[in-house]
Write a protein that holds these residues in place. Sequence first.
Motif, short mmCIF file in Angstrom:
data_model
loop_
_atom_site.label_atom_id
_atom_site.label_comp_id
_atom_site.label_asym_id
_atom_site.label_seq_id
_atom_site.Cartn_x
_atom_site.Cartn_y
_atom_site.Cartn_z
N VAL A 11 0.84 -1.21 0.00
CA VAL A 11 0.00 0.00 0.00
C VAL A 11 0.87 1.26 0.00
N LYS A 12 2.18 1.07 -0.21
CA LYS A 12 3.14 2.18 -0.32
C LYS A 12 3.24 3.01 0.94
N GLN A 13 3.17 2.31 2.09
CA GLN A 13 3.42 2.99 3.37
C GLN A 13 4.82 2.61 3.78
N ASP A 14 5.75 3.57 3.80
CA ASP A 14 7.15 3.21 4.05
C ASP A 14 7.42 2.93 5.52
N HIS A 15 7.00 3.90 6.38
CA HIS A 15 7.43 3.82 7.78
C HIS A 15 6.22 3.84 8.70
N GLY A 16 6.48 3.77 10.00
CA GLY A 16 5.46 4.09 10.99
C GLY A 16 4.41 3.01 11.19
N PHE A 17 3.14 3.40 10.99
CA PHE A 17 2.04 2.56 11.47
C PHE A 17 0.95 2.38 10.41
N MET A 18 0.29 1.23 10.49
CA MET A 18 -0.90 1.00 9.65
C MET A 18 -1.95 0.31 10.52
N LEU A 19 -3.23 0.74 10.37
CA LEU A 19 -4.32 0.08 11.10
C LEU A 19 -5.00 -0.92 10.18
N TYR A 20 -5.14 -2.14 10.68
CA TYR A 20 -5.86 -3.20 9.97
C TYR A 20 -7.19 -3.43 10.69
N ARG A 21 -8.31 -3.36 9.94
CA ARG A 21 -9.63 -3.49 10.58
C ARG A 21 -10.44 -4.59 9.90
N THR A 22 -11.10 -5.42 10.72
CA THR A 22 -12.09 -6.36 10.20
C THR A 22 -13.22 -6.44 11.24
N TYR A 23 -14.28 -7.19 10.93
CA TYR A 23 -15.43 -7.24 11.83
C TYR A 23 -15.70 -8.70 12.20
N MET A 24 -16.08 -8.90 13.45
CA MET A 24 -16.36 -10.27 13.89
C MET A 24 -17.65 -10.76 13.23
N THR A 25 -17.56 -11.96 12.70
CA THR A 25 -18.70 -12.48 11.93
C THR A 25 -19.60 -13.36 12.79
N TYR A 26 -19.23 -13.50 14.07
CA TYR A 26 -20.13 -14.21 15.00
C TYR A 26 -19.74 -13.80 16.41
N THR A 27 -20.67 -14.01 17.33
CA THR A 27 -20.40 -13.63 18.72
C THR A 27 -19.51 -14.67 19.38
N ILE A 28 -18.54 -14.18 20.14
CA ILE A 28 -17.61 -15.09 20.84
C ILE A 28 -17.81 -14.86 22.33
N PHE A 29 -18.35 -15.85 22.99
CA PHE A 29 -18.62 -15.70 24.43
C PHE A 29 -17.39 -16.06 25.25
N GLU A 30 -16.68 -17.12 24.81
CA GLU A 30 -15.54 -17.58 25.60
C GLU A 30 -14.24 -16.98 25.04
N PRO A 31 -13.31 -16.61 25.90
CA PRO A 31 -12.00 -16.12 25.40
C PRO A 31 -11.41 -17.10 24.39
N THR A 32 -11.16 -16.61 23.19
CA THR A 32 -10.78 -17.46 22.05
C THR A 32 -9.41 -17.06 21.52
N PRO A 33 -8.52 -18.02 21.25
CA PRO A 33 -7.16 -17.69 20.80
C PRO A 33 -7.17 -16.87 19.53
N PHE A 34 -6.30 -15.87 19.55
CA PHE A 34 -6.12 -14.99 18.38
C PHE A 34 -4.64 -14.86 18.12
N TRP A 35 -4.20 -15.18 16.90
CA TRP A 35 -2.78 -15.06 16.60
C TRP A 35 -2.57 -14.93 15.10
N VAL A 36 -1.32 -14.64 14.73
CA VAL A 36 -0.97 -14.52 13.31
C VAL A 36 0.06 -15.62 13.02
N PRO A 37 -0.28 -16.55 12.14
CA PRO A 37 0.61 -17.69 11.93
C PRO A 37 1.94 -17.28 11.28
#
Length: 654
Positions: free
Chosen positions: A407-433
């Motif tokens: 996206v031609k962003q050289d330095h600093g910061f970028m915000l990545y946004r998505t929306y949850m597609t279902y309700t999560i009641f129990e704490p659920t693992p989140f990671w980036v493989p």
Amino acid sequence: MAPKKPSCLRSLLLPLSLTLLLPQADTRSFLVDRDHDRFLLDGAPFRYVSGSLHYFRVPRVLWTDRLLKMRWSGLNAIQFYVPWNYHEPQPGVYNFNGSRDLIAFLNEAALANLLVILRPGPYICAEWEMGGLPSWLLQKPEIHLRTSDPDFLAAVDSWFKVLLPKIYPWLYHNGGNIISIQVENEYGSYRACDFSYMRHLAGLFRALLGEKILLFTTDGPEGLKCGSLQGLYTTVDFGPADNMTKIFTLLRKYEPHGPLVNSEYYTGWLDYWGQNHSTRSVSAVTKGLENMLKLGASVNMYMFHGGTNFGYWNGADKKGRFLPITTSYDYDAPISEAGDPTPKLFALRDVISKFQEVPLGPLPPPSPKMMLGPLTLHLVGHLLAFLDLLCPRGPIHSILPMTFEAVKQDHGFMLYRTYMTYTIFEPTPFWVPHNGVHDRAYVMVDGVFQGVLERNMRDKLFLTGQLGSKLDILVENMGRLSFGSNSSDFKGLLEPPILGQTILTQWLMFPLKIDNLVKWWFPLQLPKWPYPQAPSGPTFYSKTFPILGSVGDTFLYLPGWTKGQVWINGFNLGRYWTKQGPQQTLYVPRFLLFPRGALNKITLLELENVPLQPQVQFLDKPILNSTSTLHRTHINSLSADTLSASEPMELSGH
Ligand SMILES: CCCCNC(=S)N1C[C@H](O)[C@@H](O)[C@@H](O)[C@H]1CO
């Protein structure tokens, strides 16, 4: 003032005898004398005692001060790199203005009576962002950097066809002060070992700079095989703890005759966030220098003045783990980050004086220092509250997350946004493989900070959320690898994150222009955010403050803060990471501050957690060697009044 070939007018003005003595541009020469293992300057035996400083780590207003101190130290030459990414921010867009005015720096060196050993790369290492290579090269993800890859060579040719003609008039034999030019940088340490690449560079330098200029290479002892090239003078680099005799003997296999040259004699060393501060002893450094000078070697001390990685310019290394370089590039060098002479400088000057004349007269005194504070910063607002201003063009949509480079962003910061597609009641693992966070991710659900994922850790967060909840990931580029065999260090989310069993898709990418916001919007007195309590996660704080008297150099101290970025009057001072250390203060050159009651503004972007009292201090000494455990001890050692004062103290400029 470009060097002028002595005009006939000048020869008329000068007494004939002097004209004859003064080397004319066509008689000026800097050569290797292989019969006597030495350099010749205008035909006379010459040895350089040089020091490295990087104009790109020193604001232009301070160049003269640093250069005069180096001259006074007994140096007759300086050595510096030219970072390609500092001068060509986008393909075909060039910047040689202000603190990027390379020609002005060459002129300042000439005025300080210093010869120049220039190292234009294209790769420079130097603990600089991507080793000086522009990150836009990675918009072709398959590019093979530092090889004869046609895409890489096309960009290199285009850059050098702009840069090298600028320095041509400054070559010594053309009347300037550049006596030699390095091709690439420690190429022998790079796995590619692509001789056609090095030959291409050598040919390009010859075509654009002519046959007279001395071209050379520099490698560690283990890199000489792949780094040296016929037609380029071979030099080595090593430090005080290395075996000089053994290394110079090895060098003689490549340069049986000619002067011995150490192009990087390490006077100190670099610092990584989270590691101990590096130092090299005065005795070891001076002893090693004396041994080399006794041999008649020419030496460049790396660094003689280190300076600062302002903004986002620090590079990184990889030693098992990703190791970003600190904001301070003090390097434990003879001239400190703030430009002050150290005992190491005086000791080195004594050694040099045994071999060649050193300038007389007093060294300029250390700059005036000042203390101020504590200042209590006020909460401006959570980063997400300014998303429209931070990303005025709006987000980019993609099924899978895109990298900074895409996206031609050289330095600093970028915000990545998505929306949850279902309700999560129990704490659920989140990671980036696959270790796909490059480099730190600050995770929020509906604006509430959940924690940090980072490149070195295989850690997971545990999230809950509603159907439609916003999942925001602020990703920080901590600086691209500046060393190592693969410098294609892409930034951002390199893999789609996983929540429970779900690979998250449908992403909005917001490249953030934070510096513009701080520079243009924050001077406006933004309303204090109606937060019931200070939010965690990426949040802006600021404070406007007067300095009643004169200003001095100072060191911003952020006790209790975690990690973030600092701006002073819109100038990006660099990263702080108080929690990690070893650096606890940021150098603030006095010229950044307004004196005599004019209002100054400090702005912080705290990425994680603020202290209970969001205060900062300006100290009159740096703290560079205090990891978080040691740090608390250090706080206790600070004088009580320094910490307890409630109001900004009158300046104690001294
Ligand atoms: C861990 C150091 C990575 C390799 N860099 C080395 S050996 N160095 C040689 C390199 O040429 C120079 O630019 C600097 O990067 C210097 C270290 O300050």
